[in-house]
Design an enzyme around this catalytic site. Sequence first.
Site, PDB file in Angstrom:
ATOM      1  N   GLY A  11       0.821  -1.198   0.000  1.00 31.41           N
ATOM      2  CA  GLY A  11       0.000   0.000   0.000  1.00 31.41           C
ATOM      3  C   GLY A  11       0.859   1.253   0.000  1.00 31.41           C
ATOM      4  CG  HIS A  55      -0.524  -6.448   4.848  1.00 32.75           C
ATOM      5  ND1 HIS A  55      -0.400  -6.048   6.163  1.00 32.75           N
ATOM      6  CD2 HIS A  55      -0.308  -5.339   4.105  1.00 32.75           C
ATOM      7  CE1 HIS A  55      -0.122  -4.759   6.210  1.00 32.75           C
ATOM      8  NE2 HIS A  55      -0.058  -4.302   4.975  1.00 32.75           N
ATOM      9  CB  CYS A  72       3.799   3.196   8.538  1.00 30.21           C
ATOM     10  SG  CYS A  72       3.348   1.737   7.563  1.00 30.21           S
TER      11      CYS A  72
END
Length: 367
Positions: A69, A197, A316
Amino acid sequence: MIYLDYAATSPMTEAAIDVYSQMAKKVYGNTSSLHDAGGKAHVLLEEARAIVADKMGVNRDGVVFTGSGTEGNILAILSLARGGKGKHIITSAAEHTSVHAAMNTLEREGFEITKLSFTRDGVIDLAELSRAIRKDTVLISIQHVNSEIGSIQPVKDIANIANEQGIPYHVDCVQSFCKLDISQFSHKVDSITVSAHKIGGPKGCGAIYINPHRRIVPVFPGVTHEKGIRGGTVDTPAIVAMATAVEQYAYHLDKHWRLRKQLKEVIRDSSVEWIESHDAQQFPSICGLCIPRVEGQYVMLSLNEENICISTGSACDINSASGTKAILAMGNSISKARQFFRISFGEGTTEQHIERVAVHLKKLALI
């Protein structure tokens, strides 16, 4: 172990694992090769592309497979922005880190970036968006579901504003793909990012849609795979496993609302605070929470000692010292942002899991 961090990633389904394994063993040809082994891989690649495009509700000619992504957001945003005739972009202050990374790159190239704040409900103000549009605005990039607090942005309304002005609109749908019906607005936007995922597919695989009628400038000019947008030999096993996950994934909205309401009820009399939107603008599986005077990192580590996995926001952003972007975008202090933690449900979450995490949250709230 109780896993309550599905917004970060989810376990691969048995079906996806089996397909991945079989593909890796038997279909190892390069999809660009002209021999039979390559042809077989190419057919399966295109079948997977059709499955993903159908779920997105878009033209398969615009679907490009990516490595994640993050990569998808960066490729889509840079390609669309560089293909425009202006130097102004609108986004929100609470996008995924990859979107901000793309914006930082464009800023160094001379683009001006307007970052919209969130209201106290965790969504952008449409009037503020309209005021921010300029004659040289070449792109709007605003997510569907926020990964930290689960607020749902008014994507259809944003798309209408963008279309009226003739501005390309990119939407990060990584958290919502296969969970909410993005086909309700996909025909109105110019770019979408999704990932495997989050829905039981393999890590290292995602997809983007870019409107084939929009002018783009590829990030890596001259590459030949994936319509010249993403180079490198295609990972056919991962892509077919992703398509398998797309076909089989089932998101039970009622179940997730029930779990959310259960958690609210059990911790209702504690000092735990919810950071959320109204029900109509809230994705139930993502719970943004704070405990006054207790840092989210401490909550996460304490629950980890009890074999319960949660997070302090987007995985992230785990090395960020400033707290989560959504909390700050809503006008909260850095101190409150550092108190933030996130619980996110998946298909494996049970009422017993909620009861257990609630017990420990109430203990932490007494500190």
